[in-house]
Design an enzyme around this catalytic site. Structure first.
Site, PDB file in Angstrom:
ATOM      1  N   SER A 172       0.828  -1.226   0.000  1.00 18.20           N
ATOM      2  CA  SER A 172       0.000   0.000   0.000  1.00 18.20           C
ATOM      3  C   SER A 172       0.854   1.264   0.000  1.00 18.20           C
ATOM      4  O   SER A 172       0.528   2.255   0.667  1.00 18.20           O
ATOM      5  CB  SER A 172      -0.959   0.006   1.193  1.00 18.20           C
ATOM      6  OG  SER A 172      -1.850  -1.077   1.126  1.00 18.20           O
ATOM      7  N   ASP A 291      -8.530  -1.737  -2.398  1.00 13.21           N
ATOM      8  CA  ASP A 291      -9.939  -1.378  -2.262  1.00 13.21           C
ATOM      9  C   ASP A 291     -10.729  -1.493  -3.560  1.00 13.21           C
ATOM     10  O   ASP A 291     -11.963  -1.459  -3.533  1.00 13.21           O
ATOM     11  CB  ASP A 291     -10.074   0.049  -1.722  1.00 13.21           C
ATOM     12  CG  ASP A 291      -9.855   0.122  -0.220  1.00 13.21           C
ATOM     13  OD1 ASP A 291      -9.891  -0.928   0.439  1.00 13.21           O
ATOM     14  OD2 ASP A 291      -9.646   1.238   0.287  1.00 13.21           O
TER      15      ASP A 291
END
Length: 409
Positions: A172, A291
């Site tokens: 991330s 996501d």
């Protein structure tokens, strides 16, 4: 509220304004508490951001942040630095089963006083704010980036700044870079080289206003809609920019594989379906943008193509176990799908079952990711109000582009 979705005709050429990025908004709200001369425009209208604002403005010694994982992590770090403040942070049942021990341990290493109210390693937390004087901390690099960003956001308010060592593989990264760039906008000295993040102390900043870019995670559902639409279909969305801080802006490149082009205009993007998808199997490592995994998996299923998605280990500890939730709901629709602890594997199929009820598991992204399938078959979304966690106007905007929703009585 359960909704039946049906799309008789896709309405092309509409223009829709999406509220500010939840990720940027929540980071800036913490920074605004540390630097009151900061003004923010186009804040997210998500439940998560509302919960964060309420917790920051309340004089109560307890704050309930519902399902808002970002708020839990950022507030844990923030309140740990607030001398003389005692705060109990609590949330939903699901939140009380989402681990936070890694962040708590890092903050304790810095001298924070944090106690578990119920179960070791999980919220609720009792935080006694105090002055943190330690200036170095280590944390695993493959954990949720929100743990790392939480430490970065409080770093410039610490007397000696902070050096964060990321141990092992780092995931991330775009979200870490987003936090870094927002610090840079406030002229805070911060850098990220190799495995080390260094942030210098800064007591004040000059008066300034930051306008939050609209949310790229939210625009993913429109990419899916255009991908599942006829060639020539389009939608215009604002407010977006090409040099985005948001990791999910990789949607521009990813959805080229599904025939969708992105044209950047002044503060807007125009999404157009220009051709058929260009492969029968789609492969992508989503470690930097997990996501959007749900959206992509549903897009591939709707187009009848196989997909192999990896880098998804953080999805196990989101609002629900998103990998298992995807497997369960896509299987109900007729998909041949398997998941591991960090990947998803979908085989190609040509048939989608109609009028299937999709469970949402208290997860906003489950509701929104499956909505575009209404362009292919009628579908039902259970507990559809869950979308307010990140996107309050979602069902209104679906109606604008022709995905009609009717409440099931």
């Amino acid at each position: 509220m359960d909704l039946k979705l049906k799309a008789e005709t896709f309405v092309s050429g509409k223009e829709i304004t999406i509220s500010g990025s939840k990720s940027e908004s929540n980071r800036l709200l913490i920074l605004q508490q540390l630097y009151p001369s900061l003004q923010i425009e186009n804040l997210s209208d998500s439940d998560d951001t509302h919960h964060l604002q309420e917790a920051l403005s309340s004089s109560s010694n307890a704050a309930d942040i519902g399902h808002a994982g970002t708020a839990m992590r950022f507030l844990t770090a923030f309140f740990a630095t607030q001398e003389g403040v005692i705060k109990v942070l609590q949330g939903s049942d699901r939140m009380h089963n989402r681990p936070i021990e890694i962040l708590v341990n890092a903050l304790r290493d810095l001298g924070a006083e944090i106690a578990y109210v119920e179960k070791e390693g999980y919220p609720p937390l009792k935080i006694t704010g105090k002055k943190l004087t330690q200036s170095k901390v280590s944390i695993n690099g493959n954990v949720s980036s929100q743990y790392i960003s939480a430490l970065m956001l409080i770093a410039p308010s610490l007397q000696n700044g902070l050096e964060i060592e990321l141990v092992g593989k780092i995931t991330s990264v775009p979200y870490i870079n987003m936090t870094l760039q927002l610090l840079h906008q406030l002229e805070i000295e911060a850098n990220f080289k190799g495995q080390i993040i260094k942030i210098a102390p800064k007591s004040t900043i000059k008066e300034q206003t930051i306008v939050v870019e609209s949310d790229w995670s939210s625009v993913s559902y429109f990419y899916s809609i255009i991908a599942l639409s006829e060639i020539g279909s389009s939608v215009k969305l604002s407010a977006y920019k090409k040099d985005s801080l948001q990791g999910d802006s990789c949607l521009e490149e990813i959805y080229k594989n599904f025939g969708v082009t992105t044209t950047f205009e002044e503060n807007t993007i125009l999404l157009t379906k220009e051709k058929k998808h260009n492969s029968e199997v789609f492969e992508q490592d989503l470690k930097n943008a997990p996501d959007i995994a749900q959206t992509i998996a549903v897009t591939c299923f709707g187009l009848g193509i196989a997909c192999d998605l990896s880098g998804l280990h953080t999805l196990k500890i989101k609002e629900t176990d998103r990998l298992e939730a995807l497997r369960e709901e896509l299987t109900k629709l007729g998909a041949d799908i398997s998941v591991t602890n960090e990947s998803l594997h979908l085989k190609s199929s040509s048939k989608i079952k109609k009028n299937i009820q999709i469970a949402t598991y208290n997860d906003h992204r489950m509701a929104m990711a499956f909505a575009p399938l209404a362009l292919k078959v009628p579908i039902e979304i259970l507990e559809a109000e869950v979308v307010t966690k990140s996107y309050r106007s979602f069902w209104e905007h679906m109606d604008v582009v022709g995905i009609k929703n009717e409440e099931i009585k």
